[in-house]
Design an enzyme around this catalytic site. Sequence first.
Site, PDB file in Angstrom:
ATOM      1  N   GLY A   1     115.043 -40.006  58.303  1.00  0.00           N
ATOM      2  CA  GLY A   1     114.993 -40.656  59.613  1.00  0.00           C
ATOM      3  C   GLY A   1     113.722 -40.436  60.406  1.00  0.00           C
ATOM      4  O   GLY A   1     113.741 -40.523  61.637  1.00  0.00           O
TER       5      GLY A   1
ATOM      6  N   ASN B   1     111.135 -42.465  60.464  1.00  0.00           N
ATOM      7  CA  ASN B   1     110.813 -43.761  61.086  1.00  0.00           C
ATOM      8  C   ASN B   1     111.770 -44.058  62.241  1.00  0.00           C
ATOM      9  O   ASN B   1     111.359 -44.612  63.263  1.00  0.00           O
ATOM     10  CB  ASN B   1     110.847 -44.888  60.051  1.00  0.00           C
ATOM     11  CG  ASN B   1     109.544 -44.967  59.283  1.00  0.00           C
ATOM     12  OD1 ASN B   1     108.511 -45.323  59.839  1.00  0.00           O
ATOM     13  ND2 ASN B   1     109.580 -44.591  58.014  1.00  0.00           N
TER      14      ASN B   1
ATOM     15  N   ARG C   1     130.116 -54.378  47.335  1.00  0.00           N
ATOM     16  CA  ARG C   1     129.013 -54.481  48.289  1.00  0.00           C
ATOM     17  C   ARG C   1     129.388 -55.305  49.509  1.00  0.00           C
ATOM     18  O   ARG C   1     129.088 -54.950  50.639  1.00  0.00           O
ATOM     19  CB  ARG C   1     127.800 -55.151  47.614  1.00  0.00           C
ATOM     20  CG  ARG C   1     126.913 -54.180  46.934  1.00  0.00           C
ATOM     21  CD  ARG C   1     125.707 -54.864  46.304  1.00  0.00           C
ATOM     22  NE  ARG C   1     125.138 -53.964  45.327  1.00  0.00           N
ATOM     23  CZ  ARG C   1     124.268 -53.008  45.606  1.00  0.00           C
ATOM     24  NH1 ARG C   1     123.839 -52.830  46.828  1.00  0.00           N
ATOM     25  NH2 ARG C   1     123.814 -52.210  44.658  1.00  0.00           N
TER      26      ARG C   1
ATOM     27  N   MET D   1     118.610 -47.121  51.921  1.00  0.00           N
ATOM     28  CA  MET D   1     118.413 -47.308  50.488  1.00  0.00           C
ATOM     29  C   MET D   1     119.579 -48.050  49.818  1.00  0.00           C
ATOM     30  O   MET D   1     120.074 -47.630  48.773  1.00  0.00           O
ATOM     31  CB  MET D   1     118.173 -45.947  49.816  1.00  0.00           C
ATOM     32  CG  MET D   1     116.903 -45.270  50.308  1.00  0.00           C
ATOM     33  SD  MET D   1     115.472 -46.391  50.378  1.00  0.00           S
ATOM     34  CE  MET D   1     114.143 -45.305  49.938  1.00  0.00           C
ATOM     35  N   ARG D   2     120.013 -49.160  50.418  1.00  0.00           N
ATOM     36  CA  ARG D   2     121.015 -50.021  49.797  1.00  0.00           C
ATOM     37  C   ARG D   2     120.444 -51.413  49.687  1.00  0.00           C
ATOM     38  O   ARG D   2     119.834 -51.916  50.642  1.00  0.00           O
ATOM     39  CB  ARG D   2     122.286 -50.127  50.663  1.00  0.00           C
ATOM     40  CG  ARG D   2     123.085 -48.884  50.814  1.00  0.00           C
ATOM     41  CD  ARG D   2     123.711 -48.385  49.557  1.00  0.00           C
ATOM     42  NE  ARG D   2     124.722 -49.247  48.980  1.00  0.00           N
ATOM     43  CZ  ARG D   2     125.191 -49.105  47.746  1.00  0.00           C
ATOM     44  NH1 ARG D   2     124.721 -48.146  46.954  1.00  0.00           N
ATOM     45  NH2 ARG D   2     126.131 -49.896  47.280  1.00  0.00           N
TER      46      ARG D   2
ATOM     47  N   HIS E   1     108.348 -50.653  54.320  1.00  0.00           N
ATOM     48  CA  HIS E   1     108.186 -50.236  52.926  1.00  0.00           C
ATOM     49  C   HIS E   1     106.828 -49.538  52.783  1.00  0.00           C
ATOM     50  O   HIS E   1     105.827 -50.010  53.335  1.00  0.00           O
ATOM     51  CB  HIS E   1     108.263 -51.453  51.998  1.00  0.00           C
ATOM     52  CG  HIS E   1     108.136 -51.077  50.553  1.00  0.00           C
ATOM     53  ND1 HIS E   1     109.165 -50.496  49.845  1.00  0.00           N
ATOM     54  CD2 HIS E   1     107.083 -51.160  49.710  1.00  0.00           C
ATOM     55  CE1 HIS E   1     108.747 -50.241  48.614  1.00  0.00           C
ATOM     56  NE2 HIS E   1     107.491 -50.638  48.503  1.00  0.00           N
TER      57      HIS E   1
ATOM     58  N   GLU F   1     115.470 -61.046  47.947  1.00  0.00           N
ATOM     59  CA  GLU F   1     114.724 -60.312  46.918  1.00  0.00           C
ATOM     60  C   GLU F   1     114.240 -58.983  47.510  1.00  0.00           C
ATOM     61  O   GLU F   1     113.739 -58.961  48.641  1.00  0.00           O
ATOM     62  CB  GLU F   1     113.525 -61.174  46.499  1.00  0.00           C
ATOM     63  CG  GLU F   1     112.877 -60.757  45.206  1.00  0.00           C
ATOM     64  CD  GLU F   1     111.621 -61.597  44.945  1.00  0.00           C
ATOM     65  OE1 GLU F   1     110.634 -61.050  44.442  1.00  0.00           O
ATOM     66  OE2 GLU F   1     111.655 -62.801  45.282  1.00  0.00           O
TER      67      GLU F   1
ATOM     68  N   ASP G   1     112.383 -55.803  48.881  1.00  0.00           N
ATOM     69  CA  ASP G   1     111.040 -55.555  49.419  1.00  0.00           C
ATOM     70  C   ASP G   1     110.185 -56.814  49.447  1.00  0.00           C
ATOM     71  O   ASP G   1     109.013 -56.823  49.063  1.00  0.00           O
ATOM     72  CB  ASP G   1     110.343 -54.433  48.618  1.00  0.00           C
ATOM     73  CG  ASP G   1     111.087 -53.117  48.743  1.00  0.00           C
ATOM     74  OD1 ASP G   1     111.658 -52.846  49.812  1.00  0.00           O
ATOM     75  OD2 ASP G   1     111.112 -52.353  47.765  1.00  0.00           O
TER      76      ASP G   1
ATOM     77  N   ALA H   1     101.088 -43.748  59.148  1.00  0.00           N
ATOM     78  CA  ALA H   1     100.837 -45.164  59.467  1.00  0.00           C
ATOM     79  C   ALA H   1     102.159 -45.902  59.708  1.00  0.00           C
ATOM     80  O   ALA H   1     102.248 -46.757  60.595  1.00  0.00           O
ATOM     81  CB  ALA H   1     100.050 -45.820  58.340  1.00  0.00           C
TER      82      ALA H   1
END
Length: 214
Positions: free
Chosen positions: A14, A16, A67, A92-93, A111, A145, A147, A175
């Site tokens: 966490g 970010n 899902r 991360m799903r 990303h 799709e 990323d 960054a």
Amino acid sequence: MAVLKVGVLISGRGSNLQALIDAARTPGYPATIACVISNVPDAQGLARAEKTNILTQVIDHRAFKDRQSFEQALDKKLDEYGIELVCMAGFMRLLTPWFVARWRDRLINIHPSLLPAFPGLDTHKKAITAGVTSSGCTVHFVRPEMDHGPIILQAEVPVLIGDNEQALAARVLEAEHRIYPEAVRLIADGLVNIHEEQVFVANVDALAKSKVTQ
Ligand code: GAR
């Protein structure tokens, strides 16, 4: 002026999320972090949100049969909290086309590479192995799709001689913490437009890229 209600999705550390929390607490920032949702019950990031009294929620994907039922629960919570923009921050799903369509142009991700280079996992290892001289990070709208999607901001970071994954990751992370709050600010200020799957930012001063609509 009304501030944009942001929901942040996390799975881990966490940092970010922390950058977004810190930005949202600065005077005049046009967005507020209204909730943090984790699919991992003991994600470190949850404590960061709790410390600043942000609503947190665990929706453990393992408790759902598939899902889509996980995502229906996620979608319901985001609606319940009145979320207007969803930020994936180390979430991360993989999301299904259903969820991505439901939140189209209101769902963004960060990303740790200069997309379209090095999508997926082990980004920094891939960058070092490829021998690139610069890497970086990307904030983009999410499409089905992985990323992939219209790029809002990117920051370039040098790959230095002797870099290992950890050193490069740390430099890129700095960054990331800069551009994620900046991207959210641009969206919240209504400056970001998507045309034919490209982002145009309608304010020259705020630009970190060279495309302008006005
Ligand atoms: C960040 O480096 C983020 O860019 C990456 O996971 C890390 C999460 O760190 N995300 C992805 O690789 C998504 N494809 P954080 O939990 O400290 O923000």
